[in-house]
Design an enzyme around this catalytic site. Structure first.
Site, PDB file in Angstrom:
ATOM      1  N   GLU A   1     -43.351   0.837  34.565  1.00 14.47           N
ATOM      2  CA  GLU A   1     -43.360   1.828  35.638  1.00 14.47           C
ATOM      3  C   GLU A   1     -44.734   1.820  36.301  1.00 14.47           C
ATOM      4  OE1 GLU A   1     -43.420   6.025  34.552  1.00 14.47           O
ATOM      5  OE2 GLU A   1     -41.737   6.328  35.918  1.00 14.47           O
TER       6      GLU A   1
ATOM      7  N   LYS B   1     -46.544  25.087  30.862  1.00  9.80           N
ATOM      8  CA  LYS B   1     -47.845  24.408  30.908  1.00  9.80           C
ATOM      9  C   LYS B   1     -47.746  23.351  32.010  1.00  9.80           C
ATOM     10  CE  LYS B   1     -51.285  21.624  29.968  1.00  9.80           C
ATOM     11  NZ  LYS B   1     -51.176  20.916  31.248  1.00  9.80           N
TER      12      LYS B   1
ATOM     13  N   CYS C   1     -40.232   9.721  39.189  1.00  5.70           N
ATOM     14  CA  CYS C   1     -39.676   9.068  37.997  1.00  5.70           C
ATOM     15  C   CYS C   1     -38.454   8.244  38.359  1.00  5.70           C
ATOM     16  CB  CYS C   1     -39.329  10.110  36.947  1.00  5.70           C
ATOM     17  SG  CYS C   1     -38.243  11.395  37.574  1.00  5.70           S
TER      18      CYS C   1
ATOM     19  N   GLU D   1     -37.871  14.113  29.423  1.00  2.16           N
ATOM     20  CA  GLU D   1     -37.571  13.508  30.728  1.00  2.16           C
ATOM     21  C   GLU D   1     -38.727  12.573  31.029  1.00  2.16           C
ATOM     22  OE1 GLU D   1     -34.836  14.173  32.375  1.00  2.16           O
ATOM     23  OE2 GLU D   1     -34.140  16.114  31.672  1.00  2.16           O
TER      24      GLU D   1
HETATM   25  P1  NAD Z   1     -48.337  13.006  31.443  1.00  4.51           P
HETATM   26  O1  NAD Z   1     -47.474  12.619  30.297  1.00  4.51           O
HETATM   27  O2  NAD Z   1     -49.721  12.509  31.465  1.00  4.51           O
HETATM   28  O3  NAD Z   1     -48.444  14.585  31.545  1.00  4.51           O
HETATM   29  C1  NAD Z   1     -47.310  15.405  31.579  1.00  4.51           C
HETATM   30  C2  NAD Z   1     -47.673  16.762  31.036  1.00  4.51           C
HETATM   31  O4  NAD Z   1     -48.021  16.639  29.654  1.00  4.51           O
HETATM   32  C3  NAD Z   1     -48.870  17.415  31.715  1.00  4.51           C
HETATM   33  O5  NAD Z   1     -48.650  18.800  31.835  1.00  4.51           O
HETATM   34  C4  NAD Z   1     -50.002  17.157  30.732  1.00  4.51           C
HETATM   35  O6  NAD Z   1     -51.025  18.112  30.812  1.00  4.51           O
HETATM   36  C5  NAD Z   1     -49.268  17.268  29.419  1.00  4.51           C
HETATM   37  N1  NAD Z   1     -49.929  16.587  28.293  1.00  4.51           N
HETATM   38  C6  NAD Z   1     -50.824  15.564  28.322  1.00  4.51           C
HETATM   39  N2  NAD Z   1     -51.203  15.244  27.062  1.00  4.51           N
HETATM   40  C7  NAD Z   1     -50.539  16.067  26.228  1.00  4.51           C
HETATM   41  C8  NAD Z   1     -50.486  16.208  24.816  1.00  4.51           C
HETATM   42  N3  NAD Z   1     -51.223  15.439  23.993  1.00  4.51           N
HETATM   43  N4  NAD Z   1     -49.652  17.137  24.302  1.00  4.51           N
HETATM   44  C9  NAD Z   1     -48.882  17.907  25.093  1.00  4.51           C
HETATM   45  N5  NAD Z   1     -48.901  17.834  26.438  1.00  4.51           N
HETATM   46  C10 NAD Z   1     -49.714  16.913  27.009  1.00  4.51           C
HETATM   47  O7  NAD Z   1     -47.513  12.590  32.739  1.00  4.51           O
HETATM   48  P2  NAD Z   1     -47.975  12.703  34.250  1.00  4.51           P
HETATM   49  O8  NAD Z   1     -48.993  11.644  34.491  1.00  4.51           O
HETATM   50  O9  NAD Z   1     -48.300  14.112  34.584  1.00  4.51           O
HETATM   51  O10 NAD Z   1     -46.605  12.343  35.014  1.00  4.51           O
HETATM   52  C11 NAD Z   1     -46.205  11.043  35.248  1.00  4.51           C
HETATM   53  C12 NAD Z   1     -45.114  10.626  34.307  1.00  4.51           C
HETATM   54  O11 NAD Z   1     -44.064  11.586  34.300  1.00  4.51           O
HETATM   55  C13 NAD Z   1     -44.441   9.338  34.740  1.00  4.51           C
HETATM   56  O12 NAD Z   1     -44.261   8.488  33.624  1.00  4.51           O
HETATM   57  C14 NAD Z   1     -43.096   9.785  35.272  1.00  4.51           C
HETATM   58  O13 NAD Z   1     -42.075   8.841  35.226  1.00  4.51           O
HETATM   59  C15 NAD Z   1     -42.801  10.948  34.417  1.00  4.51           C
HETATM   60  N6  NAD Z   1     -41.854  11.855  35.080  1.00  4.51           N
HETATM   61  C16 NAD Z   1     -40.569  11.903  34.614  1.00  4.51           C
HETATM   62  C17 NAD Z   1     -39.634  12.723  35.249  1.00  4.51           C
HETATM   63  C18 NAD Z   1     -38.206  12.803  34.752  1.00  4.51           C
HETATM   64  O14 NAD Z   1     -37.526  13.760  35.095  1.00  4.51           O
HETATM   65  N7  NAD Z   1     -37.713  11.865  33.974  1.00  4.51           N
HETATM   66  C19 NAD Z   1     -40.016  13.476  36.344  1.00  4.51           C
HETATM   67  C20 NAD Z   1     -41.326  13.402  36.791  1.00  4.51           C
HETATM   68  C21 NAD Z   1     -42.243  12.578  36.140  1.00  4.51           C
END
Ligand code: NAD
Length: 477
Positions: A379, A171, A280, A246
């Site tokens: 962050e 997803k 991240c 992550e």
């Molecule tokens: P997000 O949490 O908004 O979304 C991540 C994913 O989760 C997307 O595919 C989204 O559609 C899905 N999602 C959203 N709501 C959901 C729910 N209720 N249930 C299940 N899935 C759901 O994050 P983002 O804005 O896409 O990414 C930014 C964040 O990701 C930052 O905090 C960043 O630090 C983190 N990140 C971490 C890593 C790592 O490896 N540690 C890598 C990249 C990004």
């Protein structure tokens, strides 16, 4: 690409609905994606379960590895197209997108080569018994990934799962689906059997939530924000499903008086400018020792002032941010820091005549930032670097560890004993000494402690994470 990829076929969402895809460089709609939901997730999980009963389950590890290696080759053969797609969809500068596609290929190459090198164990046990431990597929694995590095995330998350014989349901973020869909098509072209990799696009709270809560999955790997990570873990817990999270970071670059400053400077700048800070593992905090503070902060400010923001195609240091809410969030942090009276040490520069609807933000270097200020703890996920000051090693460690996060850190010093001491004392999943890799290196196990999550991806450890150990005890006396 207004379709889902399920069981080797392109198919619309059951609802027939779609979502607009916006170009972050202009703010204009340029494509649509299917708005998948629970019923589509069901179809994808059933397809994956079918693959686990069919050809995919009967393949040897060597055959699986060959297919993964072929996916990597096809990715490289299509690098221009994939890089253009990634850059258009996410706004990242074209050379960054190109590098991301190379890393994507490398993941498939690495896990393709590793697939048949995961051995079990023979365990010394009682007289008359033979005890073995083998590694088996978990089953259907769920992969929920963010928008910041969509292509890399597919490689990082899906390739090790396939290497271990699982069947994946991916997803992608609603803000960045185009490359993941294209990769699924290349995987099929490489010979991946139907159902082994399925892609359901859609909203997080619809398709994502349905996937995390699905009783047919055996493992969820989630990369994204802490708030959503908590929801995903809670949903999976109801089915007793294992989860890897992550999450975010607030990674410190700790620079001691004796550091090689000329080496450190460009790496420190790149670690925050890369992907416009939407990484991240961005090096978003710069901790400087008293003795070099004045001299080095002036050099950092000078270099930071040279950061250019422009159209993705013009390949500046930064492109636009991903979407309007991210732009508002980052601007909110900048305005609040200014209101709090934190001095602005330097600002990057926007190119002239950028499209008005694009999500561009001026990079800002703030300092000194008090340890209890939001800018030192939260962050931002944008091109904002906070400078903090320390007097000795103990204070440096306390500051480095003083946030809710623990993802990546860097230590800059020529003192070998201090390198080891500080690297050991910092609570993070990765510590770099006199270098920095914002998640770089597919070989290197990666993941967080504390608020940065748990579980490990990348490297050979991911193969353990994405498999289930089974102990078999056989009586033979
Ligand atoms: P997000 O949490 O908004 O979304 C991540 C994913 O989760 C997307 O595919 C989204 O559609 C899905 N999602 C959203 N709501 C959901 C729910 N209720 N249930 C299940 N899935 C759901 O994050 P983002 O804005 O896409 O990414 C930014 C964040 O990701 C930052 O905090 C960043 O630090 C983190 N990140 C971490 C890593 C790592 O490896 N540690 C890598 C990249 C990004």
């Amino acid at each position: 690409m207004n379709q889902l990829f399920i069981n080797g076929n392109w198919t619309p969402a059951e609802s027939g609905q779609s979502l607009d895809v916006i170009d972050p460089a202009t703010g204009e709609v340029f494509a649509t994606i299917a708005r998948g939901a629970g019923v589509d997730v069901d179809r994808a999980v059933i397809a994956a379960q079918g693959a686990l009963q069919g050809d995919w389950s009967r393949m040897t590890a060597t055959e699986r590895g060959r297919i993964l290696s072929r996916i990597g080759e096809l990715v490289l053969a299509n690098i221009d197209e994939l890089a253009q797609l990634e850059s258009r969809d996410t706004g990242k500068p074209i050379s960054t997108a190109r590098n991301d596609i190379q890393v994507l290929a490398r993941y498939f190459e690495f896990y393709g080569g590793a697939a048949d090198k995961v051995h079990g164990e023979v365990i010394p046990f009682l007289h008359g018994y033979q005890a073995l431990m083998s590694r088996e597929p978990l089953g259907v694995t769920a992969h929920i990934i963010p928008w910041n590095y969509p292509a890399q995330m597919v490689g990082r998350s899906v390739a090790p799962a396939l290497a271990m014989g699982n069947a994946a349901v991916l997803k992608p973020s609603e803000d960045a689906c185009l490359t993941p869909l294209r990769i699924a098509a290349l995987a099929a072209e490489a010979g991946l059997p139907a159902g082994a990799m399925n892609v359901v696009t859609g909203l997080g709270e619809e398709a994502g939530a349905a996937l995390a809560a699905h009783p047919g999955i055996a493992f969820v790997t989630f990369t994204g924000s802490n708030e959503v990570g908590t929801l995903v873990q809670a949903a999976a817990a109801r089915n007793h499903v294992k989860v890897a999270l992550e999450l975010g970071g607030k990674s410190p670059q700790v620079v001691f008086d004796d550091a090689d400053l000329d080496r450190a400077l460009p790496i420190i700048i790149k670690a925050i400018a890369q992907n416009a800070g939407q990484t991240c593992a961005a090096g978003s905090r710069l901790l400087l020792q008293d003795g070099i503070y004045e001299k080095f902060v002036a050099k950092v400010a000078d270099a930071f002032g040279g950061i250019r923001v422009g159209l993705p195609a013009n390949d500046r240091d930064c492109g636009p941010l991903i979407n309007l809410s991210q732009l508002e969030r980052v601007k909110g942090y900048i305005e609040r820091a200014k209101r709090d009276g934190i001095p602005v040490l330097a600002e990057g520069r926007l190119d002239a005549n950028l499209p008005e609807g694009g999500y561009y933000v001026t990079p800002v270097l703030f300092g000194p930032v008090a340890a209890d200020n939001a800018l030192a703890n939260e962050e931002v996920f944008g091109p904002v670097l906070s400078v903090q000051r320390f007097s000795d090693e103990a204070e440096a460690i306390a500051l480095a560890n003083g946030t809710p996060y623990g993802l990546v850190a860097a230590v800059w010093t020529e003192n070998g004993a201090r390198q080891v001491r500080v690297a050991k004392a910092i609570r993070a999943g990765q510590v770099f000494v006199n270098c920095y890799g914002a998640g770089g290196g597919v070989e290197l196990p990666f993941g967080g402690v504390k608020g940065s999550g748990h579980g490990r991806e990348k490297g050979l450890l991911a193969l353990e994470e994405m498999s289930s150990p089974k102990t078999i005890v056989q009586y033979h006396a």
